[in-house]
Scaffold this motif. Structure first.
Motif, mmCIF file in Angstrom:
data_model
loop_
_atom_site.group_PDB
_atom_site.id
_atom_site.type_symbol
_atom_site.label_atom_id
_atom_site.label_comp_id
_atom_site.label_asym_id
_atom_site.label_seq_id
_atom_site.Cartn_x
_atom_site.Cartn_y
_atom_site.Cartn_z
ATOM 1 N N ASP A 31 39.471 -138.668 97.303
ATOM 2 C CA ASP A 31 39.930 -139.585 96.255
ATOM 3 C C ASP A 31 40.008 -139.563 95.125
ATOM 4 O O ASP A 31 40.241 -138.199 95.057
ATOM 5 C CB ASP A 31 38.484 -140.357 96.400
ATOM 6 N N ALA A 32 40.291 -140.001 93.757
ATOM 7 C CA ALA A 32 41.421 -139.493 92.784
ATOM 8 C C ALA A 32 39.719 -138.799 91.557
ATOM 9 O O ALA A 32 40.400 -138.570 91.386
ATOM 10 C CB ALA A 32 41.336 -140.996 92.000
ATOM 11 N N LEU A 33 39.400 -139.264 91.865
ATOM 12 C CA LEU A 33 37.910 -137.895 91.530
ATOM 13 C C LEU A 33 36.751 -137.525 92.125
ATOM 14 O O LEU A 33 35.403 -138.293 92.298
ATOM 15 C CB LEU A 33 37.040 -139.902 90.082
ATOM 16 N N ALA A 34 37.166 -136.069 92.696
ATOM 17 C CA ALA A 34 36.130 -135.541 93.621
ATOM 18 C C ALA A 34 35.175 -135.147 92.758
ATOM 19 O O ALA A 34 34.407 -135.102 93.128
ATOM 20 C CB ALA A 34 37.259 -134.287 94.098
ATOM 21 N N ALA A 35 34.949 -135.107 91.856
ATOM 22 C CA ALA A 35 33.646 -134.283 90.923
ATOM 23 C C ALA A 35 32.072 -135.402 91.022
ATOM 24 O O ALA A 35 31.185 -134.305 91.477
ATOM 25 C CB ALA A 35 33.877 -134.563 89.660
ATOM 26 N N ASP A 36 32.901 -136.746 91.048
ATOM 27 C CA ASP A 36 31.156 -137.640 91.814
ATOM 28 C C ASP A 36 30.920 -138.432 92.851
ATOM 29 O O ASP A 36 30.222 -137.884 93.042
ATOM 30 C CB ASP A 36 31.841 -139.020 91.389
ATOM 31 N N ASN A 37 31.982 -136.885 93.818
ATOM 32 C CA ASN A 37 31.268 -137.184 95.197
ATOM 33 C C ASN A 37 30.293 -136.015 95.550
ATOM 34 O O ASN A 37 29.841 -135.300 96.825
ATOM 35 C CB ASN A 37 32.502 -136.377 95.948
ATOM 36 N N ARG A 38 29.781 -135.134 94.486
ATOM 37 C CA ARG A 38 28.866 -134.402 94.967
ATOM 38 C C ARG A 38 27.901 -134.353 92.854
ATOM 39 O O ARG A 38 28.067 -134.255 92.319
ATOM 40 C CB ARG A 38 29.212 -133.218 94.687
ATOM 41 N N ALA A 39 26.638 -133.985 93.478
ATOM 42 C CA ALA A 39 25.742 -134.219 92.936
ATOM 43 C C ALA A 39 24.851 -132.878 93.359
ATOM 44 O O ALA A 39 24.310 -132.830 94.416
ATOM 45 C CB ALA A 39 24.313 -135.408 92.870
ATOM 46 N N HIS A 40 24.176 -132.225 91.328
ATOM 47 C CA HIS A 40 23.136 -131.214 92.243
ATOM 48 C C HIS A 40 22.182 -131.730 91.434
ATOM 49 O O HIS A 40 22.246 -132.519 90.065
ATOM 50 C CB HIS A 40 23.468 -129.737 91.524
ATOM 51 N N VAL A 41 20.770 -131.018 91.470
ATOM 52 C CA VAL A 41 19.543 -131.719 90.988
ATOM 53 C C VAL A 41 18.595 -129.887 91.814
ATOM 54 O O VAL A 41 18.402 -129.891 92.420
ATOM 55 C CB VAL A 41 18.643 -132.349 91.050
ATOM 56 N N VAL A 42 17.409 -129.412 90.296
ATOM 57 C CA VAL A 42 17.270 -128.945 90.636
ATOM 58 C C VAL A 42 14.890 -130.040 90.783
ATOM 59 O O VAL A 42 14.957 -130.185 90.300
ATOM 60 C CB VAL A 42 16.489 -128.285 89.299
ATOM 61 N N VAL A 43 14.902 -129.236 92.495
ATOM 62 C CA VAL A 43 13.210 -130.321 92.023
ATOM 63 C C VAL A 43 12.315 -128.675 92.328
ATOM 64 O O VAL A 43 12.657 -127.770 92.563
ATOM 65 C CB VAL A 43 13.327 -130.989 93.062
ATOM 66 N N GLU A 44 10.461 -129.550 91.175
ATOM 67 C CA GLU A 44 9.425 -127.879 91.821
ATOM 68 C C GLU A 44 9.333 -128.371 93.409
ATOM 69 O O GLU A 44 9.111 -129.609 93.952
ATOM 70 C CB GLU A 44 9.033 -128.298 90.837
ATOM 71 N N VAL A 45 8.683 -126.915 93.971
ATOM 72 C CA VAL A 45 8.425 -127.336 94.626
ATOM 73 C C VAL A 45 6.860 -126.927 95.479
ATOM 74 O O VAL A 45 6.939 -126.281 93.899
ATOM 75 C CB VAL A 45 9.501 -126.481 96.177
ATOM 76 N N ARG A 46 6.128 -126.877 96.153
ATOM 77 C CA ARG A 46 4.534 -127.081 96.231
ATOM 78 C C ARG A 46 4.431 -127.025 97.286
ATOM 79 O O ARG A 46 4.547 -128.059 97.964
ATOM 80 C CB ARG A 46 3.798 -127.580 94.875
ATOM 81 N N ASP A 47 3.485 -125.883 97.679
ATOM 82 C CA ASP A 47 3.033 -126.155 99.051
ATOM 83 C C ASP A 47 1.920 -127.012 99.030
ATOM 84 O O ASP A 47 1.543 -127.893 100.816
ATOM 85 C CB ASP A 47 2.820 -124.533 99.733
ATOM 86 N N ARG A 48 1.010 -127.517 97.554
ATOM 87 C CA ARG A 48 0.151 -128.723 98.053
ATOM 88 C C ARG A 48 -0.148 -129.770 96.869
ATOM 89 O O ARG A 48 0.641 -128.872 95.805
ATOM 90 C CB ARG A 48 -1.248 -128.145 98.092
ATOM 91 N N VAL A 49 -0.634 -131.148 97.028
ATOM 92 C CA VAL A 49 -0.486 -131.460 96.305
ATOM 93 C C VAL A 49 -1.551 -131.072 94.723
ATOM 94 O O VAL A 49 -2.948 -131.317 95.869
ATOM 95 C CB VAL A 49 -0.911 -132.931 96.543
ATOM 96 N N ARG A 50 -1.800 -130.637 94.224
ATOM 97 C CA ARG A 50 -3.356 -130.409 93.239
ATOM 98 C C ARG A 50 -3.484 -131.862 92.414
ATOM 99 O O ARG A 50 -2.751 -133.258 92.419
ATOM 100 C CB ARG A 50 -2.581 -129.667 92.626
ATOM 101 N N ILE A 51 -4.751 -131.865 93.231
ATOM 102 C CA ILE A 51 -5.638 -133.499 92.498
ATOM 103 C C ILE A 51 -6.890 -132.952 91.884
ATOM 104 O O ILE A 51 -7.885 -132.025 92.245
ATOM 105 C CB ILE A 51 -6.430 -133.748 93.341
#
Length: 221
Positions: free
Chosen positions: A27-47
């Protein structure tokens, strides 16, 4: 909807990139075809279990405290996805909730002024706080603190209302992101529940999303 396998990362920041291709090709605007995000990853939910300390092994099921009940539900075995830390409600401070995702508060009536402030900060930065009323109290002045300290636009009654026959939960429950994974099983899971003591919530004064409802339409959660 997609699934990401985080097993290879343990307590790291993971970068996720999502890419879509337009139906008709480029399409005319290729930049909006990709999104990037950084997420925090944990092996457990801390309660954080913000509940009065219990000493020794639990005896009969009827004598379990609310904190012990919740702990058994969340972590029934030795190894699981939940890491639970016990915190005395009277001494709750910033350090207790620094790396915690969820806080269960079973005795909000024992929170100090600092404890309420810490919980407010915890919720503001995205933490989940679950409050359960102390069953042995008939009058609950802590509900005013809950409303004012967390700036809630609705009111909870101070006094308990008893229901001798018990209230049943509705057959159809609201759609809730919190219980989305249990949506298909909610009916069988809630069918045997009877609630005999309630702190009524002024539901007309709030637009808060309901998680669970009684058969008469009043909110349980």
């Amino acid at each position: 909807v997609f699934v990401v396998d985080f097993k290879a990362t343990r307590d790291l920041a993971a970068g996720l990139t999502a890419t879509v291709e337009p139906a008709g090709g480029t399409d005319a605007l290729a930049a909006d075809n990709r999104a990037h995000v950084v997420v925090e990853v944990r092996d457990r939910v801390r309660i954080a279990m913000v509940s009065p300390p219990t000493f020794g092994r639990a005896g009969l099921i009827e004598t379990l405290s609310p904190g012990q009940w919740i702990r058994r539900a969340l972590a029934p075995g030795e190894r699981g996805a939940m890491e639970i830390v016990d915190v005395d409600p009277s001494s709750l401070d910033e350090v207790d909730l620094r790396s915690v995702d969820v806080a269960f508060i079973t005795r909000p009536d024992r929170l100090s002024d600092d404890g309420w402030r810490v919980l407010n900060d915890f919720v503001r930065r995205g933490g989940l706080a679950v409050f359960t009323p102390p069953a042995e109290l008939n009058v609950h002045p802590w509900t005013d603190r809950l409303r004012t300290e967390l700036e809630l636009p609705w009111r909870i009654e101070l006094e308990v209302v008893d229901h001798a026959a018990g209230l049943m939960l509705a057959d159809e429950q609201p759609s809730s992101e919190l219980l989305r994974l249990l949506a298909n099983e909610l009916g069988p899971l809630t069918r045997s529940i009877r609630v005999h003591r309630v702190l009524p919530i002024d539901a007309a004064a709030t637009q808060a999303r309901r998680v669970l409802e009684f058969a008469d339409g009043s909110p349980l959660m």
